[in-house]
Scaffold this motif. Structure first.
Motif, PDB file in Angstrom:
ATOM      1  N   LEU A 135       8.033 -22.781  14.717  1.00 28.21           N
ATOM      2  CA  LEU A 135       8.863 -21.694  14.188  1.00 28.21           C
ATOM      3  C   LEU A 135       9.951 -22.233  13.258  1.00 28.21           C
ATOM      4  CD1 LEU A 135       9.221 -19.380  17.322  1.00 28.21           C
ATOM      5  CD2 LEU A 135       7.521 -19.326  15.492  1.00 28.21           C
ATOM      6  N   SER A 166      -0.161 -16.516  20.004  1.00 29.41           N
ATOM      7  CA  SER A 166       1.200 -15.984  20.069  1.00 29.41           C
ATOM      8  C   SER A 166       2.124 -16.749  19.123  1.00 29.41           C
ATOM      9  CB  SER A 166       1.727 -16.090  21.501  1.00 29.41           C
ATOM     10  OG  SER A 166       3.102 -15.776  21.560  1.00 29.41           O
ATOM     11  N   THR A 170       1.396 -15.705  15.468  1.00 24.59           N
ATOM     12  CA  THR A 170       2.005 -14.419  15.132  1.00 24.59           C
ATOM     13  C   THR A 170       3.506 -14.577  14.860  1.00 24.59           C
ATOM     14  OG1 THR A 170       0.388 -13.236  16.490  1.00 24.59           O
ATOM     15  CG2 THR A 170       2.432 -12.072  15.956  1.00 24.59           C
ATOM     16  N   GLN A 171       4.181 -15.311  15.732  1.00 19.71           N
ATOM     17  CA  GLN A 171       5.614 -15.520  15.547  1.00 19.71           C
ATOM     18  C   GLN A 171       5.907 -16.312  14.269  1.00 19.71           C
ATOM     19  OE1 GLN A 171       7.884 -16.606  19.264  1.00 19.71           O
ATOM     20  NE2 GLN A 171       5.819 -16.674  20.117  1.00 19.71           N
ATOM     21  N   HIS A 214       4.172 -16.335  11.482  1.00 20.56           N
ATOM     22  CA  HIS A 214       4.061 -15.409  10.348  1.00 20.56           C
ATOM     23  C   HIS A 214       5.333 -14.564  10.221  1.00 20.56           C
ATOM     24  CE1 HIS A 214       0.094 -16.030   8.713  1.00 20.56           C
ATOM     25  NE2 HIS A 214      -0.491 -15.919   9.889  1.00 20.56           N
ATOM     26  N   ASP A 215       5.806 -14.080  11.349  1.00 24.46           N
ATOM     27  CA  ASP A 215       7.008 -13.242  11.339  1.00 24.46           C
ATOM     28  C   ASP A 215       8.236 -14.023  10.886  1.00 24.46           C
ATOM     29  OD1 ASP A 215       5.474 -11.156  12.274  1.00 24.46           O
ATOM     30  OD2 ASP A 215       6.098 -11.392  14.372  1.00 24.46           O
ATOM     31  N   ARG A 216       8.249 -15.337  11.187  1.00 22.54           N
ATOM     32  CA  ARG A 216       9.407 -16.163  10.860  1.00 22.54           C
ATOM     33  C   ARG A 216       9.418 -16.587   9.395  1.00 22.54           C
ATOM     34  NH1 ARG A 216      12.736 -19.285  14.364  1.00 22.54           N
ATOM     35  NH2 ARG A 216      12.012 -17.866  16.008  1.00 22.54           N
ATOM     36  N   GLY A 217       8.291 -16.446   8.702  1.00 27.42           N
ATOM     37  CA  GLY A 217       8.298 -16.750   7.279  1.00 27.42           C
ATOM     38  C   GLY A 217       7.316 -17.802   6.810  1.00 27.42           C
TER      39      GLY A 217
END
Length: 247
Positions: free
Chosen positions: A25, A47, A50-51, A53-56
């Motif tokens: 992350l 998991s 997914t995180q 991708h969300d973090r950038g």
């Protein structure tokens, strides 16, 4: 701090466990491409994907592998490289937790498996990525080890971790001329270590910093060592242990 990691490809050999998720992350937040490996359940890795991708993260490829299998590692890295480029940064994080026992209580099969996953696996990954780093004249290799390498612990942990330190220092000496650095991060007293199955080294009143450390403090070091401005730091083991041991 400007790390210049945006768009670079970062390989984390075990991203679902140990210190891998938080490290993934941290590099995602820098806008890196990520190749995230695991030898465990793929649901755990998904998991993290997914995180990330969300973090950038710019792009993320999950892979299931056995890092001690040279043919498999080379094939996967070659395949991933055609999609997002060969790894610029490698985070060696594979480990095989083992209960603390004396040497006479440990079978040769357990000993061999421990060294095969941690020392041989780290070597296999480094050998697979070095040719492209040499061609590119840039690379960062970072390996998580731990306090057993310095304080001593059960024989397999101590031998494997100090072996990985030696490997990093050998790589640092041989490949520094190609602008490739190799360093280790040595955690100790990290709050989640016990639940991860690794030695926890709880805080003590005699420690200079008598509290638990956290994984963000480790991932910060990994990002720093991977950055462009850390190009003159190589062959080192940075200990994040609250002062339990001074190197």
């Amino acid at each position: 701090m400007e790390t210049n990691l945006h768009g670079k490809t970062v390989l984390i050999t075990e991203a679902a466990r140990n210190f891998g998720p938080e490290t993934a992350l941290a590099f995602a937040a820098e806008g890196a491409n990520l190749i995230l490996g695991t030898d465990g359940p793929e649901e755990e890795l998904q998991s993290v994907v997914t995180q990330a991708h969300d973090r950038g993260a710019f792009a993320v490829i999950p892979v299931a592998w056995d890092v001690s299998d040279a043919a498999q590692v080379e094939s996967i890295i070659r395949e991933c490289s055609t999609t997002m480029g060969s790894p610029d940064v490698v985070i060696n994080n594979a480990s095989l937790p083992m209960s603390a026992r004396s040497l006479e209580e440990i079978s040769f099969e357990e000993w061999e498996r421990k060294l095969r996953v941690e020392v041989t696996g780290t070597t296999v990954v480094c050998k697979a990525v070095l040719p492209a780093m040499i061609e590119r004249q840039w690379g960062r290799i970072i390996t998580y080890v731990g306090l057993p390498a310095f304080l001593g612990s059960n024989a397999p942990d101590s031998a494997a971790e100090l072996g990985m330190v030696g490997l990093a220092r050998g790589i640092a000496r041989d490949y520094g001329k190609f602008n490739i650095t190799a360093n280790c991060i040595g955690p100790g007293g990290i709050e989640s270590a016990e639940e991860l199955g690794t030695l926890s080294f709880p805080p003590d009143d005699g420690d200079p910093i008598p509290r638990w450390g956290n994984q963000r403090e480790l991932s910060f070091l990994a990002v720093c060592l991977a950055s462009e401005d850390a190009g003159y730091v190589t062959g080192q083991c940075l200990l994040a242990n609250g002062g339990k041991y001074f190197l």
